[in-house]
Design an enzyme around this catalytic site. Sequence first.
Site, short mmCIF file in Angstrom:
data_model
loop_
_atom_site.label_atom_id
_atom_site.label_comp_id
_atom_site.label_asym_id
_atom_site.label_seq_id
_atom_site.Cartn_x
_atom_site.Cartn_y
_atom_site.Cartn_z
N HIS A 26 0.86 -1.17 0.00
CA HIS A 26 0.00 0.00 0.00
C HIS A 26 0.91 1.23 0.00
O HIS A 26 2.00 1.21 0.55
CB HIS A 26 -0.87 -0.03 1.26
CG HIS A 26 -1.95 1.01 1.31
ND1 HIS A 26 -1.70 2.33 1.59
CD2 HIS A 26 -3.29 0.91 1.11
CE1 HIS A 26 -2.83 3.00 1.58
NE2 HIS A 26 -3.82 2.17 1.29
N GLN A 106 -4.27 -4.49 6.94
CA GLN A 106 -5.27 -5.34 6.30
C GLN A 106 -5.42 -6.68 7.01
O GLN A 106 -6.39 -7.40 6.77
CB GLN A 106 -4.90 -5.58 4.83
CG GLN A 106 -6.01 -6.18 3.98
CD GLN A 106 -7.24 -5.30 3.92
OE1 GLN A 106 -7.16 -4.14 3.54
NE2 GLN A 106 -8.40 -5.83 4.29
N LYS A 129 -9.48 -0.22 10.12
CA LYS A 129 -9.41 -1.55 9.50
C LYS A 129 -9.90 -2.65 10.44
O LYS A 129 -10.04 -3.80 10.02
CB LYS A 129 -7.98 -1.85 9.06
CG LYS A 129 -7.47 -0.98 7.93
CD LYS A 129 -8.23 -1.26 6.64
CE LYS A 129 -7.58 -0.53 5.47
NZ LYS A 129 -8.29 -0.83 4.20
#
Length: 309
Positions: A26, A106, A129
């Site tokens: 990311h 994640q 998240k």
Amino acid sequence: VNLVAHSYVKAKLKKGDKIVITQMEHHSNLVPWQLVAEEMGLIIDFIPLNSLGEWDLSAIDQVIDSKTKLVAFNYVSNSLGTINPIKKMIAKAKSVGAVSVVDAAQAIAHFSIDVQDLDCDFLAFSSHKIYGPTGFGVLYGKKEHLESMPPFFGGGDMIRSVTLQKSTWNDLPFKFEAGTPHIAGGIGLAAAIEFVNTVGFKTIEKLESDLLRYGQEKLSAIEGIKMFGTSENKVPIFSFNVEGIHATDLATFLDQKGIAVRTGHHCTMPALEYFGIHGMARASLSIYNTKAEIDALVLAIEQAKTFFL
């Protein structure tokens, strides 16, 4: 991640040292390293991807070498869903004397994480998240690193004493908490963690494993669909394009059917470059989703094909 980049790297690394990342990162675990590397004259290298959306570890011995001082990588890919073999990366980093930085944003909501078992040097994740509020996050670091790192921000509460000439710093973790903390964010994250612990990771993993298998079977059967991130070891994130339909057009159609997907590069432009695409649709499933919703997604994609093609 920015705290580690500015405080640890600036204090410990020197010109010519190497930082290793991976091609699936990311942008949040890529851009901070680029910024500090440009400022300090550091080298950035990366572990490439393979066609399944996994790390190509055949390159690990060439990329992570004696010049490598820090290795940063995600536990789970936000755009491909791949669960990465991070213990191998941590062990390799240790073998050359480098520190490891795990982006667990994640991963944090999908399965239990034990930093002592992983033996990583740093690990970070975002509150939102794991069903918490936005604008809040967590950095874990080994005590010896955190104690040796200078503060990143200055202000109230991170000090022990202040004179007109010099200041000294508070104990951990307060040394890195300048000013009034994000109190509401901490309370919100605590509530989210309590919720996840109440559900239990065994339940979460079972539910998501069932959704993963069902979704892979149903979506891959659609004619003209191209799936990205097809590792056998992944969370229920389905990224795809449908031949002849732009991802944004598809998402707009699905939205009108009450189905929410994200499109674009998903803040992972290097990963999409590997696959030779500029954007894709992504359906991210979790414990609140059902197989019936997967069926609705599949039906809507078939309807979109009829509408657009």
